[in-house]
Structure formats: structure tokens, C-alpha cells
Design an enzyme around this catalytic site. Structure first.
Site, PDB file in Angstrom:
ATOM      1  CE  LYS A   3      70.711  41.137  65.452  1.00 26.16           C
ATOM      2  NZ  LYS A   3      71.386  42.440  65.370  1.00 26.16           N
TER       3      LYS A   3
ATOM      4  CG  ASP B  76      73.268  43.036  68.586  1.00 28.28           C
ATOM      5  OD1 ASP B  76      74.206  43.006  69.408  1.00 28.28           O
ATOM      6  OD2 ASP B  76      73.397  42.747  67.380  1.00 28.28           O
TER       7      ASP B  76
ATOM      8  CE  LYS C  25      77.464  43.423  67.327  1.00 31.09           C
ATOM      9  NZ  LYS C  25      76.100  43.620  66.858  1.00 31.09           N
TER      10      LYS C  25
ATOM     11  CG  ASP D   8      81.702  54.373  77.364  1.00 30.59           C
ATOM     12  OD1 ASP D   8      82.689  54.839  77.986  1.00 30.59           O
ATOM     13  OD2 ASP D   8      80.945  55.085  76.685  1.00 30.59           O
TER      14      ASP D   8
ATOM     15  CB  THR E 293      81.482  38.129  61.501  1.00 27.53           C
ATOM     16  OG1 THR E 293      80.409  39.055  61.567  1.00 27.53           O
ATOM     17  CG2 THR E 293      81.168  36.928  62.365  1.00 27.53           C
TER      18      THR E 293
ATOM     19  NE  ARG F 226      71.552  40.735  54.952  1.00 29.62           N
ATOM     20  CZ  ARG F 226      72.854  40.871  54.742  1.00 29.62           C
ATOM     21  NH1 ARG F 226      73.298  41.573  53.725  1.00 29.62           N
ATOM     22  NH2 ARG F 226      73.724  40.292  55.561  1.00 29.62           N
TER      23      ARG F 226
HETATM   24  O1  C5P Z   1      70.663  39.656  57.287  1.00 30.20           O
HETATM   25  P1  C5P Z   1      71.493  38.731  58.139  1.00 30.20           P
HETATM   26  O2  C5P Z   1      70.857  37.379  58.368  1.00 30.20           O
HETATM   27  O3  C5P Z   1      72.928  38.644  57.666  1.00 30.20           O
HETATM   28  O4  C5P Z   1      71.503  39.473  59.564  1.00 30.20           O
HETATM   29  C1  C5P Z   1      72.242  39.004  60.643  1.00 30.20           C
HETATM   30  C2  C5P Z   1      72.078  39.912  61.816  1.00 30.20           C
HETATM   31  O5  C5P Z   1      73.007  39.522  62.806  1.00 30.20           O
HETATM   32  C3  C5P Z   1      72.354  41.392  61.545  1.00 30.20           C
HETATM   33  O6  C5P Z   1      71.505  42.153  62.408  1.00 30.20           O
HETATM   34  C4  C5P Z   1      73.803  41.553  61.937  1.00 30.20           C
HETATM   35  O7  C5P Z   1      74.112  42.855  62.359  1.00 30.20           O
HETATM   36  C5  C5P Z   1      73.877  40.588  63.123  1.00 30.20           C
HETATM   37  N1  C5P Z   1      75.227  40.135  63.455  1.00 30.20           N
HETATM   38  C6  C5P Z   1      76.068  39.477  62.561  1.00 30.20           C
HETATM   39  N2  C5P Z   1      77.319  39.087  62.946  1.00 30.20           N
HETATM   40  C7  C5P Z   1      77.733  39.313  64.186  1.00 30.20           C
HETATM   41  C8  C5P Z   1      76.892  39.953  65.103  1.00 30.20           C
HETATM   42  C9  C5P Z   1      75.634  40.344  64.703  1.00 30.20           C
HETATM   43  O8  C5P Z   1      75.685  39.242  61.421  1.00 30.20           O
HETATM   44  N3  C5P Z   1      78.924  38.896  64.565  1.00 30.20           N
END
Ligand code: C5P
Length: 240
Positions: A41, A68, A70, A73, A127, A218
Site C-alpha cells: 500500500k 491509498d 482517499k 474533491d 478511524t 508497523r
Molecule cells: O501501522 P499500522 O498497521 O497501524 O498501519 C495501518 C495502515 O492502514 C496505515 O497506512 C494507516 O494509514 C492505514 N489506515 C488505517 N485506518 C484507516 C485507513 C487506513 O489505519 N481507516
């Protein structure tokens, strides 16, 4: 109509988030995961830093790409951006459902007639938005009701893919049926740190609740051994 691909292996369903500030650090991780991970992603941070060159390099290495951005506009601008993103050969692309029905329909229509268009996903409620945050922008409903309203809007506009937390995935699956494409971030293997994620699920749990794809950042990108961490998550997914 977009459809969920059945009988996909765990490797086909795991998307690793390349949340890095530059191409060198992103590609170092991609190299470490070569042969283990298929999907990556690319979000705003990396795409703003590198532009389309990072996508070309991922494609050259045979990876599938979730872009991604998002998009949110006016309909004409989003439709043009969707078409341009499609020309870059990405596989999944996000637009923001808060853009409203005209914008969602324009995004959908922008892909009509293309040979192998990306699958569109609508982001419903971020979220990071809880009830007070929603109330502050004039959305009075509780987050779950707002998610459902926006998902129904997406479906009515011809978009049946959604990004949703593990808490929402079962409800959205009930709404979309098996054809829906549900992408769930906030995945944490049993026993790992949640970080800033609030609504989390284990890999097996999210799949059981109806997720089509899992986005993991992460727990893999910050692991001492990212390939071993990814393999452990793939194993947990197989058990789901
Ligand atoms: O590090 P982690 O596992 O929390 O990363 C989750 C990924 O998913 C990040 O790139 C974050 O921006 C993305 N994301 C999220 N919640 C959302 C949409 C995207 O955590 N609602």
C-alpha cells in the site's frame, strides 16, 4: 461490478503499508519482503515524496499495488484523478465517501470501459473520528450509523469496496454480501503492540469477520525481522 475473489491464499490477501518518507527506505523493506509479500500500500506520505516512480518500481518487481490517496474533491476533479491513477497500473484505489453521491458516481464512471481498471474502495468514517469529532463537523449520528449510511451511499453509487475497521467489517459484510471487497487495517497479531490503533483485530479474527484483505503496517515494517513477522502473520491468516 467488482467482486470479491474467492479461494485466495493468505499471500493474496495481505497488504503491507509502505508508510515511509522516501523511496529508498520503502524499497529497502520491499526487498526484505521479496518472495514473502505480494501486495503493498502506497499512501499520501510516500506518494507525495516520490510521485508515480514508486509505483513503476513496485510493478517492475511484480507486486500488486493499493494506492491509498482517499480522493475527496469535486466530481470532475476526482474523476480525472481516478483516470490518471488507473493509467499508472494500480490495483486498488481509495476515494472518500464524504465526497457524496455525485463524486462517488463520477469516480465509478471514470473507470468505465478501461481494460483492467483498479477496484475502487470508499473510505467511510476515518478511524480517527469518534462521536465528538463527527459532531464537530455536523454529523450527528454515532460512528457505526454514519459508516452504514456512507456504505449504503457507496453501494448505491456502484462502489462495493470499502476500507473499514475490524469493528465494522461484520456489519459491512452483511450489507455487501459476498461480492463486497472489504479491506481492514488495524491488524495486530496476538500479543503485539496496538500503537495508536483503537479498533484492532488479529489476522484470523478479521478474516473470520468477513475481511477480504488485511492491511498491516508497523507489526511488519518495524519488526527486527520483517520477513519473519510477515510469515507469522500469513500463518495466522491460514489458521483463520
Ligand atoms: O501501522 P499500522 O498497521 O497501524 O498501519 C495501518 C495502515 O492502514 C496505515 O497506512 C494507516 O494509514 C492505514 N489506515 C488505517 N485506518 C484507516 C485507513 C487506513 O489505519 N481507516
Amino acid at each position: 461490478m467488482q467482486t470479491q475473489k474467492n479461494n485466495l491464499s493468505a499471500r493474496d490477501r495481505l497488504i503491507v503499508a509502505l508508510d515511509f518518507p522516501d523511496a529508498a527506505s520503502a524499497l529497502q523493506l520491499v526487498g526484505q519482503l521479496d518472495g514473502t509479500v505480494r501486495w503493498f500500500k502506497v499512501g499520501l506520505e510516500l506518494f507525495i515524496a516520490t510521485g508515480p516512480s514508486i509505483l513503476e518500481e513496485l510493478r517492475r518487481r511484480g507486486h500488486s499495488i493499493f494506492l491509498d490517496l482517499k480522493l475527496h474533491d469535486i466530481p470532475n476533479t476526482v474523476a480525472a484523478a481516478v483516470r490518471t491513477a488507473a493509467s499508472l497500473g494500480v490495483d486498488l484505489l481509495t476515494v472518500h465517501a464524504f465526497g457524496g453521491p455525485a463524486m462517488l458516481t463520477a469516480a465509478r464512471d471514470a473507470l468505465a470501459g478501461l481494460d483492467s481498471p483498479p477496484q475502487l474502495l470508499a473510505v467511510t468514517v476515518l478511524t480517527s473520528m469518534d462521536q465528538p469529532q463527527l459532531a464537530a463537523i455536523g454529523a450527528a449520528s454515532p460512528p457505526a450509523a454514519q459508516v452504514e449510511l456512507l456504505a449504503r451511499l457507496g453501494l448505491a453509487s456502484g462502489i462495493n469496496g470499502f476500507v473499514c475497521s475490524a469493528e465494522e467489517v461484520a456489519n459491512l459484510r452483511a450489507l455487501t454480501g459476498p461480492a463486497g471487497l472489504l479491506v481492514t487495517p488495524g491488524i495486530r497479531p496476538a500479543g503485539s503492540a496496538a500503537g495508536d490503533q483503537k479498533r484492532i483485530a488479529t489476522p484470523a479474527g478479521a478474516l473470520r469477520n468477513g475481511a477480504s484483505y488485511l492491511v498491516v503496517g508497523r507489526p511488519i515494517t518495524q519488526a527486527a525481522n520483517p520477513a519473519a513477522a510477515a510469515t507469522a502473520i500469513l500463518n495466522e491468516m491460514e489458521q483463520g
